[in-house]
Design a protein around this motif. Structure first.
Motif, PDB file in Angstrom:
ATOM      1  N   MET A   1       0.840  -1.187   0.000  1.00  0.00           N
ATOM      2  CA  MET A   1       0.000   0.000   0.000  1.00  0.00           C
ATOM      3  C   MET A   1       0.876   1.237   0.000  1.00  0.00           C
ATOM      4  O   MET A   1       1.656   1.452   0.913  1.00  0.00           O
ATOM      5  N   LYS A   2       0.735   2.047  -1.024  1.00  0.00           N
ATOM      6  CA  LYS A   2       1.442   3.326  -1.068  1.00  0.00           C
ATOM      7  C   LYS A   2       0.554   4.390  -0.427  1.00  0.00           C
ATOM      8  O   LYS A   2      -0.654   4.392  -0.611  1.00  0.00           O
ATOM      9  N   PHE A   3       1.163   5.293   0.323  1.00  0.00           N
ATOM     10  CA  PHE A   3       0.401   6.315   1.023  1.00  0.00           C
ATOM     11  C   PHE A   3       1.196   7.610   1.075  1.00  0.00           C
ATOM     12  O   PHE A   3       2.404   7.629   0.852  1.00  0.00           O
ATOM     13  N   ALA A  42       6.093  10.501   1.718  1.00  0.00           N
ATOM     14  CA  ALA A  42       5.464   9.389   1.017  1.00  0.00           C
ATOM     15  C   ALA A  42       6.031   8.091   1.561  1.00  0.00           C
ATOM     16  O   ALA A  42       7.203   8.013   1.964  1.00  0.00           O
ATOM     17  N   GLY A  43       5.206   7.043   1.606  1.00  0.00           N
ATOM     18  CA  GLY A  43       5.672   5.773   2.135  1.00  0.00           C
ATOM     19  C   GLY A  43       4.983   4.599   1.479  1.00  0.00           C
ATOM     20  O   GLY A  43       4.081   4.744   0.677  1.00  0.00           O
ATOM     21  N   GLU A  44       5.453   3.408   1.860  1.00  0.00           N
ATOM     22  CA  GLU A  44       4.854   2.166   1.370  1.00  0.00           C
ATOM     23  C   GLU A  44       4.758   1.193   2.533  1.00  0.00           C
ATOM     24  O   GLU A  44       5.708   0.975   3.275  1.00  0.00           O
ATOM     25  N   TRP A  45       3.548   0.613   2.695  1.00  0.00           N
ATOM     26  CA  TRP A  45       3.309  -0.324   3.787  1.00  0.00           C
ATOM     27  C   TRP A  45       3.523  -1.738   3.252  1.00  0.00           C
ATOM     28  O   TRP A  45       2.862  -2.124   2.294  1.00  0.00           O
ATOM     29  N   ILE A  91      -7.448   8.209   5.747  1.00  0.00           N
ATOM     30  CA  ILE A  91      -8.346   8.767   4.722  1.00  0.00           C
ATOM     31  C   ILE A  91      -8.171   8.024   3.398  1.00  0.00           C
ATOM     32  O   ILE A  91      -7.048   7.791   2.955  1.00  0.00           O
ATOM     33  N   ILE A  92      -9.295   7.688   2.787  1.00  0.00           N
ATOM     34  CA  ILE A  92      -9.299   7.093   1.451  1.00  0.00           C
ATOM     35  C   ILE A  92      -9.957   8.085   0.504  1.00  0.00           C
ATOM     36  O   ILE A  92     -11.075   8.555   0.746  1.00  0.00           O
ATOM     37  N   VAL A  98      -2.852   9.588   7.426  1.00  0.00           N
ATOM     38  CA  VAL A  98      -2.388   8.694   6.370  1.00  0.00           C
ATOM     39  C   VAL A  98      -3.445   8.722   5.281  1.00  0.00           C
ATOM     40  O   VAL A  98      -4.620   8.419   5.547  1.00  0.00           O
ATOM     41  N   ILE A  99      -3.060   9.086   4.064  1.00  0.00           N
ATOM     42  CA  ILE A  99      -4.033   9.219   2.974  1.00  0.00           C
ATOM     43  C   ILE A  99      -3.629   8.309   1.813  1.00  0.00           C
ATOM     44  O   ILE A  99      -2.460   8.282   1.417  1.00  0.00           O
ATOM     45  N   VAL A 100      -4.607   7.569   1.270  1.00  0.00           N
ATOM     46  CA  VAL A 100      -4.344   6.656   0.158  1.00  0.00           C
ATOM     47  C   VAL A 100      -5.317   6.927  -0.984  1.00  0.00           C
ATOM     48  O   VAL A 100      -6.413   7.462  -0.790  1.00  0.00           O
ATOM     49  N   ASN A 101      -4.881   6.550  -2.177  1.00  0.00           N
ATOM     50  CA  ASN A 101      -5.693   6.661  -3.384  1.00  0.00           C
ATOM     51  C   ASN A 101      -6.519   5.386  -3.517  1.00  0.00           C
ATOM     52  O   ASN A 101      -6.005   4.318  -3.821  1.00  0.00           O
TER      53      ASN A 101
END
Length: 260
Positions: A1-3, A257-260, A47-48, A14-17
């Motif tokens: 998951m990129k965020f 920016a990060g990646e889970w 947030i999505i 934390v916001i994701v597309n």
């Protein structure tokens, strides 16, 4: 998951597309873990952002406990900045759907300052130096002489878990009148702690101050607010009964920016 990690006057998210990431919105344990400050990314909320058939985008907001949340003002402002950066809309204005309905927003592309329309307020309760109202989320506001004398967590928790509010919870705001602005500190339900800022809480504080301390002047008003995380302002129109044309304005920042 990129965020992307965003903050708006110290309220962090934390916001994701949602068009790219497949998020199980019913997995509250996982969402809570994203927000955990020791075992996750760390945030006041998750947030999505996804497409909407007739508006620029839709915002789904989750509290730090992983459960679906009501409207978050600073989260909404950060959502607008995220949506702009990710191409959900072009130009400086947009419309989107949130928990409490339709919102409009204006963004300054040079500094990512976001001005967000808030829901009208036509019902409220007033007491002795206190008010209760819903500005997209339910808020209890109390006027105090000196914020430094208030244990925000202890005092806020006592009201939030009182017999009247315990089942559904309420956010609690402490407001001090200073020379150039209002100073506001907020205990947030869902986070169950003090946050550095709360957009719906700042909005409720400004409207409550107008009812309790300003003489209830009819017309257009702008009230500057100082939170522990930074400065915001609330604009509104008061007709002697209802609050309309309410706008919450302040900075947003893409922290990393990060990646889970």
């Amino acid at each position: 998951m990129k965020f992307l990690k965003y903050q708006g006057t110290g309220n962090d998210f934390v916001i994701v597309n949602g068009e790219i990431e497949n998020i199980d919105i019913d997995d509250s344990v996982q969402i809570e873990r994203y927000c955990h400050r020791k075992f996750g990314v760390g945030a006041d909320g998750f947030i999505i952002i996804s497409n909407h058939p007739s508006l620029d985008f839709e915002m789904k907001y989750f509290n730090a406990d992983g459960k679906i949340g009501s409207m978050c003002g600073n989260g909404g402002r950060c959502a607008v900045a995220f949506a702009y950066l990710n191409g959900f809309f072009q130009g400086s204005e947009c419309s989107f759907l949130a928990y409490d309905g339709l919102h409009h927003a204006k963004i300054n592309p040079e500094n990512y300052n976001v001005e967000l329309s808030m829901s009208d307020v036509k019902a409220y309760e007033i007491g002795n130096l206190m008010a209760i109202m819903d500005t997209g989320s339910p808020h209890y506001v109390t006027m105090v002489e000196d914020l430094d004398d208030i244990d925000v967590v202890e005092a806020g928790r006592a009201i939030r878990y009182s017999s009247r509010f315990a089942s559904k919870g309420i956010n609690v705001n402490f407001v001090e009148t200073q020379e150039q602005h209002l100073a506001v500190a907020t205990y947030e339900r869902g986070v169950e702690d003090e946050t550095l800022s709360c957009g719906t809480g700042v909005t409720a504080s400004a409207l409550s101050y107008h009812l309790l301390r300003s003489g209830e002047k009819v017309g257009d008003h702008t009230i500057p607010i100082q939170t522990k995380g930074g400065q915001l302002s609330v604009k509104f129109t008061y007709d002697g009964k209802d609050f309309t044309n309410i706008w919450l304005s302040g900075p947003t920042e893409n922290v990393f920016a990060g990646e889970w």
